[in-house]
Structure formats: C-alpha cells, structure tokens
Design an enzyme around this catalytic site. Structure first.
Site, PDB file in Angstrom:
ATOM      1  N   CYS A 128      -4.961  -3.609   3.319  1.00 54.24           N
ATOM      2  CA  CYS A 128      -4.629  -3.184   4.673  1.00 54.24           C
ATOM      3  C   CYS A 128      -5.765  -3.360   5.684  1.00 54.24           C
ATOM      4  CB  CYS A 128      -4.130  -1.735   4.652  1.00 54.24           C
ATOM      5  SG  CYS A 128      -3.162  -1.253   6.120  1.00 54.24           S
ATOM      6  N   GLU A 169       0.851  -1.188   0.000  1.00 53.00           N
ATOM      7  CA  GLU A 169       0.000   0.000   0.000  1.00 53.00           C
ATOM      8  C   GLU A 169       0.893   1.246   0.000  1.00 53.00           C
ATOM      9  OE1 GLU A 169      -3.938   1.545   2.451  1.00 53.00           O
ATOM     10  OE2 GLU A 169      -2.346   0.522   3.564  1.00 53.00           O
ATOM     11  N   LYS A 181     -10.393   0.417  -2.168  1.00 51.20           N
ATOM     12  CA  LYS A 181     -10.417   0.067  -0.748  1.00 51.20           C
ATOM     13  C   LYS A 181     -11.777   0.392  -0.126  1.00 51.20           C
ATOM     14  CE  LYS A 181      -7.601   0.725   3.445  1.00 51.20           C
ATOM     15  NZ  LYS A 181      -6.451   1.477   3.999  1.00 51.20           N
TER      16      LYS A 181
END
Length: 272
Positions: A154, A40, A113
């Site tokens: 993440c 990321e 995301k």
C-alpha cells in the site's frame, strides 16, 4: 503464466472475510492462475487501528495462517497474503505482514510493512497506522520458480527508492496489496502503479480493497496488472473481483535488452 489479483470488500468479521477470500481464490485457480495476491487487510478491517490487535497471530500459528496454508496447498497456488497482523515485541502493536506461500503450503517469505500510513486526508478523514503497527525494516525480494518477486504494501507505493532497491536485487514482478482510500486512489492509484512499472521495467500486480466497508471506510478498488512498459493488462472496477493477466518474462527480458534505461543510471553527479 497467469497471475491474479484478488479484490475484496473486507468487513470486521474474520469468518466472513475468509469465506469471501476462499471463493475468489477458487475462481482464480479455476481460471488457471499460478499466483494469486490478496489485498491488504483481507482478513479484517476494523473501526480503528487498535481493533486488529485482537486478531494478532504469532508467526506460523493461528487461523488466518492456517487458512492460507490450506488454500495454497489445495489450489496448488503461489499465494501472497495481502497483510495479516503478526505480533511484535511491543504488546500494544503488531507488524502488518505480507506472507508468501508456495503451492505445498509452506511459507517462503515475509515482508513487514515499512512505510506506515500516518496522514490527514480531510478534516474528517485521518489515519494513524503507527498507533498500532510497528514498522518493518527489511527489503523482501524472493526468487521463485515463477519469477523474482518483490513484496510491498500500500503506502510503500509512494516511495520509489524501495522499488529501485528491489531492482538492484533482480526483481521481475512487484506485488502491491493495498487498501487505498477512495480519495487518494482516485488521484494517484493508477499513476503510481504505472510509474513503478515503468521506472523499473517490472510487472506490477496490485490487489486493492474496493468499496464501502461496514466500518464506514471507503476504498478505491481498481485492482490491476501492469506490464513492464506501463500498459494496464487488466483492471477491476469496484466490489469483489478477480483480475487475471499473463506474465511474460521473455518479453520483459527482451524489453530490458532493447531499452536498457537502468544501466544508464548516473549517481552522484556534481551539479554544473
């Protein structure tokens, strides 16, 4: 089949980061990797959430995407590109997007995301990702000649239902580019990665940022590959590195047949 997680310590200088990524991708390809995952924020880590807006690209255009296309094509890699900031329909926000490129340089998948990192870790360490990022809304599972791949990013790692939904779409390999903080990583990084592998009898490949950044941020590192039984196949420490592991889908299929836990799910059972 060999796969690679690329660990970086990204800065707020785009050119420096792309150079570092290029060197590490060269190492992965030279070692025989057929798929590589960048972390990321591989292209940029700024001092605040809004700093990334200056680097926002339109989908399909821009220097970061040109770099990714060129690297995938030149190295003949399936390349999963951590996250890059792509413009959203809100002028003051971007999507944090993981892009998957085929060995011919064509982009084959995009995941925006979904879960944004809005947390207070300590009195002096606070993150509000939603101030500059729009959340995605769609699951991304893509069938490739290598494997059926699920894309995540993440903070998504803390939401097991996302990965269970991927399993319902036949996923075999979960990709997790991340910038886990040093504090949360120390407590939960390995635990969560191995849990997602065990829960779904999936391989997990996780590429993390790993070190002290010029912006003052400290990330955990310990990028790793985990097999479908939860065994860590390979792991980095901190600092830039390449983690290599073998993906054995035949062994995964045999495990799922011997240990068919996911066929035993019982939903909606009434309490006694």
């Amino acid at each position: 089949m060999r796969i690679a997680a690329i660990q970086m310590v990204s800065t707020d200088q785009l050119d420096v980061n792309l150079q570092q990524a290029g060197v590490l991708l060269d190492r992965a390809a030279a070692a025989g990797a057929k798929l590589a995952l960048l972390p990321e924020h591989f292209a940029f880590i700024g001092r605040d959430e809004h700093a990334k807006l200056a680097l926002a690209e339109t989908a399909g255009q821009g220097p970061i995407q040109e770099f990714l296309t060129e690297r995938a094509r030149t190295l003949q890699l399936w390349l999963a590109a951590g996250t890059i900031p792509l413009r959203s329909d809100q002028a003051d926000k971007v999507y944090s997007s993981c892009l998957l490129y085929a060995p011919d340089g064509a982009r084959t998948a995009r995941y925006d995301k979904i879960h944004l990192f809005d947390v207070t870790i300590t009195e002096t360490e606070t993150y509000r990702e939603s101030t500059a990022v729009s959340p995605g809304h769609e699951l991304t599972v893509v069938q490739t000649p290598l494997a059926c791949i699920g894309l995540s990013i993440c903070y998504d790692l803390r939401f097991p239902e996302l990965y269970r939904n991927m399993h319902d779409h036949g996923v075999q390999l979960l990709l997790v580019p991340a910038a886990f903080t040093a504090q949360t990583g120390r407590a939960h990084w390995e635990l969560l990665l191995r849990a997602r592998a065990v829960e779904n009898l999936c391989y997990v490949l996780a590429a993390n940022q790993g070190g002290q950044h010029a912006t003052g941020r400290s990330t955990w590192g310990h990028s790793m590959a985990v097999d479908s039984w939860g065994t860590i196949l390979a792991e980095a420490d901190t600092g830039p590195d390449v983690v290599l592991a073998e993906l054995d889908l035949t062994a995964q299929t045999q495990l799922r047949q011997r240990f068919p836990v996911l066929t035993h799910r019982r939903l909606g059972c009434a309490a006694p």
